[in-house]
Design an enzyme around this catalytic site. Structure first.
Site, mmCIF file in Angstrom:
data_model
loop_
_atom_site.group_PDB
_atom_site.id
_atom_site.type_symbol
_atom_site.label_atom_id
_atom_site.label_comp_id
_atom_site.label_asym_id
_atom_site.label_seq_id
_atom_site.Cartn_x
_atom_site.Cartn_y
_atom_site.Cartn_z
ATOM 1 N N ASP A 37 0.718 -1.019 -0.057
ATOM 2 C CA ASP A 37 -0.094 -0.027 -0.060
ATOM 3 C C ASP A 37 0.675 1.208 0.151
ATOM 4 O O ASP A 37 2.212 1.097 0.499
ATOM 5 C CB ASP A 37 -0.931 0.101 1.074
ATOM 6 C CG ASP A 37 -2.220 0.682 1.096
ATOM 7 O OD1 ASP A 37 -3.261 0.157 0.842
ATOM 8 O OD2 ASP A 37 -1.971 1.958 0.870
ATOM 9 N N LYS A 68 -1.089 2.724 7.039
ATOM 10 C CA LYS A 68 -1.885 1.439 7.020
ATOM 11 C C LYS A 68 -0.941 0.103 7.324
ATOM 12 O O LYS A 68 -1.199 -0.887 7.999
ATOM 13 C CB LYS A 68 -2.280 1.456 5.754
ATOM 14 C CG LYS A 68 -3.975 1.993 5.629
ATOM 15 C CD LYS A 68 -4.470 1.500 4.491
ATOM 16 C CE LYS A 68 -5.976 2.499 4.402
ATOM 17 N NZ LYS A 68 -6.662 2.316 3.054
ATOM 18 N N THR A 116 -13.146 -2.682 -9.485
ATOM 19 C CA THR A 116 -14.221 -2.714 -10.319
ATOM 20 C C THR A 116 -13.698 -1.554 -11.235
ATOM 21 O O THR A 116 -13.633 -0.651 -10.968
ATOM 22 C CB THR A 116 -15.442 -2.357 -9.655
ATOM 23 O OG1 THR A 116 -15.579 -3.260 -8.578
ATOM 24 C CG2 THR A 116 -16.550 -2.584 -10.615
ATOM 25 N N GLU A 164 -14.415 -8.997 -7.948
ATOM 26 C CA GLU A 164 -14.552 -9.343 -6.681
ATOM 27 C C GLU A 164 -16.136 -9.200 -6.570
ATOM 28 O O GLU A 164 -16.700 -8.155 -6.682
ATOM 29 C CB GLU A 164 -13.627 -8.491 -5.906
ATOM 30 C CG GLU A 164 -13.598 -8.526 -4.389
ATOM 31 C CD GLU A 164 -13.224 -10.318 -4.514
ATOM 32 O OE1 GLU A 164 -11.922 -10.480 -4.644
ATOM 33 O OE2 GLU A 164 -13.944 -11.248 -4.019
ATOM 34 N N LEU A 221 -17.171 -10.092 -3.092
ATOM 35 C CA LEU A 221 -17.190 -10.000 -1.601
ATOM 36 C C LEU A 221 -17.986 -8.964 -1.096
ATOM 37 O O LEU A 221 -18.059 -7.868 -1.611
ATOM 38 C CB LEU A 221 -15.696 -9.758 -0.974
ATOM 39 C CG LEU A 221 -14.817 -10.386 -1.689
ATOM 40 C CD1 LEU A 221 -13.296 -9.883 -0.969
ATOM 41 C CD2 LEU A 221 -14.834 -11.889 -1.099
ATOM 42 N N ARG A 222 -18.838 -9.317 -0.058
ATOM 43 C CA ARG A 222 -19.657 -8.325 0.641
ATOM 44 C C ARG A 222 -18.820 -7.906 1.942
ATOM 45 O O ARG A 222 -18.324 -8.818 2.607
ATOM 46 C CB ARG A 222 -21.106 -8.790 1.256
ATOM 47 C CG ARG A 222 -21.853 -9.350 -0.055
ATOM 48 C CD ARG A 222 -22.941 -10.328 0.339
ATOM 49 N NE ARG A 222 -22.361 -11.209 1.249
ATOM 50 C CZ ARG A 222 -23.084 -12.135 1.609
ATOM 51 N NH1 ARG A 222 -24.421 -12.092 1.923
ATOM 52 N NH2 ARG A 222 -22.569 -13.292 2.332
ATOM 53 N N ALA A 244 -36.984 -4.134 1.634
ATOM 54 C CA ALA A 244 -37.341 -2.654 1.467
ATOM 55 C C ALA A 244 -36.741 -1.722 2.569
ATOM 56 O O ALA A 244 -36.557 -2.055 3.686
ATOM 57 C CB ALA A 244 -38.724 -2.363 1.290
ATOM 58 N N CYS A 263 -19.924 0.659 -3.253
ATOM 59 C CA CYS A 263 -19.900 -0.059 -4.296
ATOM 60 C C CYS A 263 -21.398 0.105 -5.191
ATOM 61 O O CYS A 263 -21.219 0.793 -6.233
ATOM 62 C CB CYS A 263 -19.930 -1.761 -4.239
ATOM 63 S SG CYS A 263 -18.191 -2.185 -3.688
ATOM 64 N N LYS A 318 -24.556 -0.554 6.083
ATOM 65 C CA LYS A 318 -25.235 -1.923 6.270
ATOM 66 C C LYS A 318 -24.708 -2.375 7.583
ATOM 67 O O LYS A 318 -23.739 -1.927 8.068
ATOM 68 C CB LYS A 318 -25.021 -2.691 5.009
ATOM 69 C CG LYS A 318 -23.574 -3.378 4.968
ATOM 70 C CD LYS A 318 -23.831 -4.265 3.872
ATOM 71 C CE LYS A 318 -22.451 -5.295 3.849
ATOM 72 N NZ LYS A 318 -22.226 -6.164 2.950
#
Ligand code: UDX
Ligand code: UDX
Length: 437
Positions: free
Chosen positions: A30, A35, A123, A154, A156-157, A255, A263, A324
């Protein structure tokens, strides 16, 4: 295999740790020294279930190194994965500067005479691989290099990404080189999942199409929730009845206040841009984006209808600010956007979130906002409580007990987490999304 990962964000760090866990020899790079220092100490720069334990394990086993040294990282990998961020630029298109910078650096340090596959996991819009190739060659200058480019999107969630990496529904790899495709296939073949081997453009488009389709599903059910509110139907029952059709499936039919995160908003927008640039007006996607914006407005309308637009003497408790559950990520969080609107109208807010408090504080500061680590803290003397993130922890709260310390027993449930009938029986005024009260 010797694997290099460029970019240790959500995608890069998880992929690197998982590859090392599969027995490969991984170097993660990175450009952010802070990090890398954290990762080396086993402290994760992001919250992701099980990641810290996994990284510590693979470091101890000697298969995972973190560095800022591009030369060392690029010389290491026979497979080099580009996992840097691709944020939206102001016009809504994906900003590819990080991807191109990484490609140039890869070219610069790539060893001549050794075959390398450079893979985009970030992406990227259809056609980017050609520019990646061009940038690698530019970075290499006069040096002779032997490489192919590939795309391995990818899926992945966040929050469940380690599980997802080991239990994917499918692997997608795209390249115009069979050699590259075969190397990628051997990386993934132990997974019990079909491997879709395809051309580069299709692989790039699969990622956008999958995300845009899932976002469409959410916007569709959100629009249905509006019909429910206007006809007396209940969206949870409608979604259940629809989702049991195996052609539709029950997932992504909750809903609520709309989709957010790093994303969906960006990918839907970028796909819309790609189609416009190719002289196609993808009207359905315009509708998906509009519905997502409107859903938030409709939710706020319930607040304005009850209190008016001046909330200066009102105090609200907020359950959830992450985009989320299961993550500390607040990027493009609809919860944060609603919090901003409530504060903008003058409300005083008390916020809790199991993982995202620190990111939320960095983003919102503390003007008119108090942060509480304890759930109880956001119920004390408030005019209403809002559920803005679908954390299961908020489902199991003792609302009867905490209702007693509220000034008024009012709940705005932006995620349809609670049962309206139960809440009404407990004496709450309940506002859900498309629910029958
Ligand atoms: C990923 C994908 O890359 C993105 O395309 C997808 O749509 C969402 O998931 P993410 O892992 O969430 O992005 O990005 P982020 O957490 O921003 O991490 C990117 C990392 O790359 C950062 O740690 C950043 O410091 C690093 N980086 C960026 C580099 O190492 N080099 C650069 O040139 C730019
Ligand atoms: C998404 C894709 O699912 C994943 O495959 C891809 O690799 C990255 O983008 P992620 O952004 O982590 O993953 O979250 P996801 O679980 O898909 O949720 C996105 C948003 O949709 C969240 O804001 C979530 O609250 C919302 N959502 C999801 C709903 O509003 N209703 C649903 O039924 C499902």
């Amino acid at each position: 295999m010797k694997i290099t990962i460029i970019g240790t964000g959500y995608v890069g760090l998880v992929s690197g740790a998982v590859f090392a866990d599969w027995g490969h020899d991984v170097v993660c790079l990175d450009v952010d020294q802070e990090k890398i220092d954290m990762i080396k100490k086993g402290v994760m720069p992001i919250y992701e279930e099980g990641l810290e334990e996994l990284v510590k394990k693979v470091i101890d086993e000697g298969r995972f190194k973190a560095t800022t040294d591009y030369k060392m990282a690029v010389e290491h990998g026979e497979l080099i994965f580009i996992c840097v961020g691709t944020p939206s630029n102001q016009a809504g298109a994906a900003n590819l500067n990080y991807v191109f910078n990484a490609s140039k650096s890869i070219g610069k340090f790539m060893k001549s005479g050794e075959y390398t596959v450079v893979i985009t996991k970030s992406t990227v819009p259809v056609g980017t691989h050609q520019k990646v190739k061009k940038n690698i060659l530019e970075g290499a200058g006069k040096k002779k290099v032997d490489f192919d480019v590939a795309s391995n999107p990818e899926f992945l969630r966040e929050g469940t990404s380690i599980y997802d990496a080991n239990n994917t529904d499918r692997v997608v790899v795209g390249s115009d080189s069979d050699k590259a495709l075969n190397m990628l296939e051997s990386l993934y073949k132990h997974l019990n999942a079909p491997i879709v081997k395809t051309d580069l453009a299709s692989a790039e488009l699969i990622k956008y199409s999958a995300n845009a389709f899932l976002a469409t599903k959410i916007s569709f059910i959100n629009e249905i929730s509006q019909i429910c509110e206007r006809t007396g139907a209940d969206v949870v029952n409608v979604a259940k009845g629809m989702g049991l059709d195996s052609r539709i499936g029950p997932k992504f039919l909750n809903a609520g206040i709309g989709y957010g995160g790093s994303c969906f908003p960006k990918d839907v927008e970028a796909l819309y841009r790609t189609s416009s640039e190719n002289f196609y007006d993808f009207r359905l996607l315009r509708g998906v984006m509009d519905a997502n914006e409107r859903q938030k407005e409709y939710f706020l309308e319930k607040v304005w209808n009850k209190y008016g637009k001046n909330l200066s003497n009102i105090k609200f408790g907020i359950l959830g600010s992450a985009f989320k559950n299961g993550t500390d990520d607040t990027r493009k969080s609809v919860a944060v956007s609603i919090i901003k609107s409530l504060r903008g109208a003058g409300a005083n807010l008390l916020i809790t979130d199991p993982a995202a408090l620190s990111n939320t504080k960095n983003e919102l500061g503390d003007k008119h906002i108090n942060y509480s680590k304890k759930i109880e803290g956001v119920f004390k003397d408030v005019d209403a409580v809002f559920i803005l993130t679908e954390w299961p922890e908020f489902d199991s709260i003792d609302y009867e007990k905490f209702g007693k310390i509220m000034k008024k027993k009012v709940i705005f449930d932006g995620r349809n987490l609670l049962d309206p009938e139960t809440m009404t029986k407990l004496g709450f005024e309940y506002f859900g999304v498309g629910r029958k009260v």
